[in-house]
Structures are given as structure tokens and as C-alpha cells.
Design a protein around this motif. Structure first.
Motif, mmCIF file in Angstrom:
data_model
loop_
_atom_site.group_PDB
_atom_site.id
_atom_site.type_symbol
_atom_site.label_atom_id
_atom_site.label_comp_id
_atom_site.label_asym_id
_atom_site.label_seq_id
_atom_site.Cartn_x
_atom_site.Cartn_y
_atom_site.Cartn_z
ATOM 1 N N THR A 29 0.805 -1.223 0.000
ATOM 2 C CA THR A 29 0.000 0.000 0.000
ATOM 3 C C THR A 29 0.837 1.272 0.000
ATOM 4 O OG1 THR A 29 -0.156 0.060 2.429
ATOM 5 C CG2 THR A 29 -1.842 -1.190 1.234
ATOM 6 N N GLY A 30 2.113 1.152 0.379
ATOM 7 C CA GLY A 30 2.971 2.322 0.436
ATOM 8 C C GLY A 30 2.690 3.218 1.618
ATOM 9 N N THR A 31 1.968 2.692 2.606
ATOM 10 C CA THR A 31 1.676 3.462 3.805
ATOM 11 C C THR A 31 1.421 2.511 4.967
ATOM 12 O OG1 THR A 31 0.243 5.193 4.729
ATOM 13 C CG2 THR A 31 -0.806 3.508 3.356
ATOM 14 N N THR A 32 1.472 3.036 6.183
ATOM 15 C CA THR A 32 1.170 2.202 7.345
ATOM 16 C C THR A 32 -0.344 2.096 7.509
ATOM 17 O OG1 THR A 32 1.322 4.166 8.761
ATOM 18 C CG2 THR A 32 3.295 2.801 8.550
ATOM 19 N N PRO A 33 -0.845 0.994 8.073
ATOM 20 C CA PRO A 33 -2.295 0.829 8.275
ATOM 21 C C PRO A 33 -2.860 1.955 9.132
ATOM 22 C CG PRO A 33 -1.137 -1.241 8.631
ATOM 23 C CD PRO A 33 -0.077 -0.192 8.526
ATOM 24 N N LYS A 34 -4.090 2.352 8.839
ATOM 25 C CA LYS A 34 -4.711 3.456 9.571
ATOM 26 C C LYS A 34 -5.056 3.073 10.999
ATOM 27 C CE LYS A 34 -6.584 5.824 5.524
ATOM 28 N NZ LYS A 34 -7.809 6.337 4.864
ATOM 29 N N ASN A 35 -5.503 1.845 11.192
ATOM 30 C CA ASN A 35 -5.829 1.401 12.551
ATOM 31 C C ASN A 35 -5.803 -0.119 12.609
ATOM 32 O OD1 ASN A 35 -8.617 0.415 11.841
ATOM 33 N ND2 ASN A 35 -8.909 2.599 11.415
ATOM 34 N N ILE A 36 -5.768 -0.643 13.811
ATOM 35 C CA ILE A 36 -5.644 -2.085 13.998
ATOM 36 C C ILE A 36 -6.888 -2.821 13.518
ATOM 37 C CG2 ILE A 36 -5.436 -3.896 15.773
ATOM 38 C CD1 ILE A 36 -3.596 -1.936 17.298
ATOM 39 N N TYR A 37 -8.048 -2.212 13.700
ATOM 40 C CA TYR A 37 -9.298 -2.841 13.253
ATOM 41 C C TYR A 37 -9.261 -3.127 11.758
ATOM 42 C CZ TYR A 37 -14.143 -3.349 11.796
ATOM 43 O OH TYR A 37 -15.305 -3.816 11.224
ATOM 44 N N LYS A 38 -8.874 -2.118 10.965
ATOM 45 C CA LYS A 38 -8.841 -2.304 9.514
ATOM 46 C C LYS A 38 -7.749 -3.285 9.102
ATOM 47 C CE LYS A 38 -9.031 0.250 5.171
ATOM 48 N NZ LYS A 38 -8.580 -0.942 4.448
ATOM 49 N N PHE A 39 -6.602 -3.187 9.772
ATOM 50 C CA PHE A 39 -5.495 -4.092 9.445
ATOM 51 C C PHE A 39 -5.895 -5.553 9.674
ATOM 52 C CE2 PHE A 39 -1.908 -6.569 11.251
ATOM 53 C CZ PHE A 39 -1.123 -6.679 10.110
ATOM 54 N N LYS A 41 -8.921 -6.803 9.845
ATOM 55 C CA LYS A 41 -10.005 -7.168 8.934
ATOM 56 C C LYS A 41 -9.468 -7.477 7.545
ATOM 57 C CE LYS A 41 -14.539 -5.684 7.265
ATOM 58 N NZ LYS A 41 -15.570 -4.615 7.289
ATOM 59 N N ASP A 42 -8.525 -6.668 7.084
ATOM 60 C CA ASP A 42 -7.930 -6.879 5.758
ATOM 61 C C ASP A 42 -7.179 -8.201 5.676
ATOM 62 O OD1 ASP A 42 -8.899 -4.470 4.887
ATOM 63 O OD2 ASP A 42 -7.016 -3.376 5.173
ATOM 64 N N ASN A 43 -6.727 -8.699 6.822
ATOM 65 C CA ASN A 43 -5.928 -9.930 6.840
ATOM 66 C C ASN A 43 -6.678 -11.110 7.457
ATOM 67 O OD1 ASN A 43 -2.999 -9.234 5.907
ATOM 68 N ND2 ASN A 43 -3.620 -7.508 7.194
ATOM 69 N N ASN A 44 -8.010 -11.012 7.472
ATOM 70 C CA ASN A 44 -8.858 -12.107 7.968
ATOM 71 C C ASN A 44 -8.530 -12.506 9.402
ATOM 72 O OD1 ASN A 44 -10.171 -12.364 5.392
ATOM 73 N ND2 ASN A 44 -8.376 -13.510 4.667
ATOM 74 N N LEU A 45 -8.280 -11.495 10.236
ATOM 75 C CA LEU A 45 -7.973 -11.729 11.641
ATOM 76 C C LEU A 45 -9.013 -11.044 12.513
ATOM 77 C CD1 LEU A 45 -4.160 -10.853 11.569
ATOM 78 C CD2 LEU A 45 -5.144 -13.146 11.534
ATOM 79 N N LYS A 46 -9.026 -11.437 13.762
ATOM 80 C CA LYS A 46 -9.833 -10.733 14.744
ATOM 81 C C LYS A 46 -8.941 -9.716 15.437
ATOM 82 C CE LYS A 46 -12.933 -14.632 15.716
ATOM 83 N NZ LYS A 46 -13.441 -15.551 16.760
ATOM 84 N N GLU A 47 -9.525 -8.630 15.878
ATOM 85 C CA GLU A 47 -8.726 -7.585 16.502
ATOM 86 C C GLU A 47 -7.998 -8.111 17.739
ATOM 87 O OE1 GLU A 47 -9.156 -2.857 17.722
ATOM 88 O OE2 GLU A 47 -10.880 -3.996 16.994
ATOM 89 N N GLU A 48 -8.661 -8.994 18.482
ATOM 90 C CA GLU A 48 -8.017 -9.534 19.677
ATOM 91 C C GLU A 48 -6.811 -10.417 19.339
ATOM 92 O OE1 GLU A 48 -12.012 -11.879 19.302
ATOM 93 O OE2 GLU A 48 -11.268 -9.835 18.924
#
Length: 222
Positions: A29-39, A41-48
Motif C-alpha cells: 500500500t505504500g503506507t502504514t495501516p490506519k488502525n488495527i481494526y482495519k489491518f 479485517k484486511d488480513n482475515n484476523l480478529k482484533e483480539e
């Protein structure tokens, strides 16, 4: 630290895999993720799942550099000859191995370091690495048993540890600017700088420093 595909729900998440997912996303993406929730979700993970390993992106970024260090020591320990090396040889081996690993991850390293403003020594993401490197250098002093032809290190352990860390920062900056084939100039800088540190209080110290200084001057003026 190879790249990896997005995690599926069936795959077990590990600290190293989470780091790889983060590095991949940053480079794609050429940038750091905006927040952990989106990161997550984008990687099929749960926030916890993320918080099982890191409390923030800042902690993860530190973890990347700590993993570089861990990978370096793991590679060195696999060598049967390593345990018999002198302190000088072990430090050389550490630097050569560490920068090979950085070179394999150069795109991420350059992005992460250039993204932050300020001197390298002030970067928060390097604080964990700093602690590991200084512990490693103190261990070198404690276990040193030089052959008769080698000179005893006269620098106190704490001073040597700090010198080693500053040396690594210098080499890191040199490597970032190095455009030589397979980073050959960085290899030369490693050898000369290690010899300089080990001979700092030796009778040949001035000769080493002048030699090293001439090398750096030529590189910067080229």
C-alpha cells in the motif's frame, strides 16, 4: 523474513506471521495501516488476535527490528565454528549476518526509517534493537578469551556496548546510502569500523582511525 499471504481462519497466527503480514501490507500500500481494526479485517484476523502479540503498531514496529536481531543470532548459532570465534570475529559475523537480513528486507527497512523524521538514534522503533545489541556486546566482553597474538580489550563493558550501538547506527546509515553491487562498500565499512572499535585504546588506534577516516572521506566525496 519472507513475505506471506493473508491469513485464513484455519491458519495459526504467530508473532512472526503477524510481522510478515504487516510488512507486506506496508509495502503493497505504500503506507502504514490506519488502525488495527482495519489491518486485522484486511488480513482475515480478529482484533483480539493482534493484541495477543502486540499492544500497538508502535510495539509491532519495534518487534520487526527485534525479529531481525533474533534471526541474526539464530543464523550465527547454527554455525559450528561460531562458538570458537574471538570477540572480534563474533562481532564481524553479527554485522555481516544482520546486514544480509536487512538487505533481504531492504524495501521495508528504507520505508520504515525514512518515514520517520529525525536522527536514527532517536527513533522509537529501534529502542528494542538497541537493548538487544548492547546486551550482545556486553556478552562478548564477558566471554572474551583472546589468543596470545590478540590484544586485550581495554574498554569497559558499558562503554564498549554503547560504542557498538553507535557503530551499528553509523553502519545502518552507510548501508542506506550504499549503491554498490551487493553492498560491497558496506562490507568494507563493517570490517574497518570493527577493527577501529577493538583497537580504540591500543597503540595502533590512531593508525586505524586515520585509515577508517580516509575511507569514509573518499566514500562521501565520491
Amino acid at each position: 523474513m519472507a513475505t506471506t499471504k493473508k491469513t485464513t481462519k484455519k491458519e495459526k497466527l504467530t508473532r512472526e506471521r503477524l510481522i510478515a503480514l504487516y510488512m507486506d501490507q506496508v509495502l503493497e500500500t505504500g503506507t502504514t495501516p490506519k488502525n488495527i481494526y482495519k489491518f486485522t479485517k484486511d488480513n482475515n484476523l480478529k482484533e483480539e488476535d493482534f493484541y495477543s502479540f502486540f499492544g500497538s503498531f508502535a510495539a509491532l514496529q519495534k518487534g520487526v527490528w527485534e525479529r531481525f536481531f533474533e534471526h541474526t543470532t539464530e543464523v550465527m548459532q547454527k554455525s559450528e565454528e561460531y562458538s570458537g570465534f574471538s570477540a572480534r570475529e563474533k562481532l564481524l559475523t553479527f554485522y555481516y549476518t544482520f546486514f544480509e537480513i536487512l538487505s533481504a528486507n531492504r524495501s521495508y527497512v528504507l520505508f520504515s526509517l525514512k518515514q520517520e523524521k529525525g536522527a536514527l538514534k532517536k527513533l522509537q522503533q529501534l529502542t528494542g534493537l538497541r537493548k538487544r545489541v548492547k546486551e550482545f556486546s556486553r556478552d562478548l566482553i564477558r566471554e572474551s578469551r583472546f589468543a596470545e597474538e590478540e590484544r586485550t580489550i581495554k574498554t569497559p563493558g558499558s562503554a564498549f556496548a554503547e560504542a557498538t550501538w553507535l557503530q551499528l547506527l553509523f553502519l545502518l546509515k552507510f548501508w542506506m546510502d550504499d549503491s554498490s553491487l551487493q553492498f560491497e562498500k558496506t562490507d568494507v565499512a563493517i570490517e574497518k569500523s570493527v577493527n577501529t572499535v577493538f583497537d580504540l585504546f591500543d597503540t595502533t588506534a590512531l593508525e586505524r582511525v586515520l585509515d577508517f577516516g580516509k575511507f569514509i572521506w573518499k566514500e562521501k566525496m565520491a
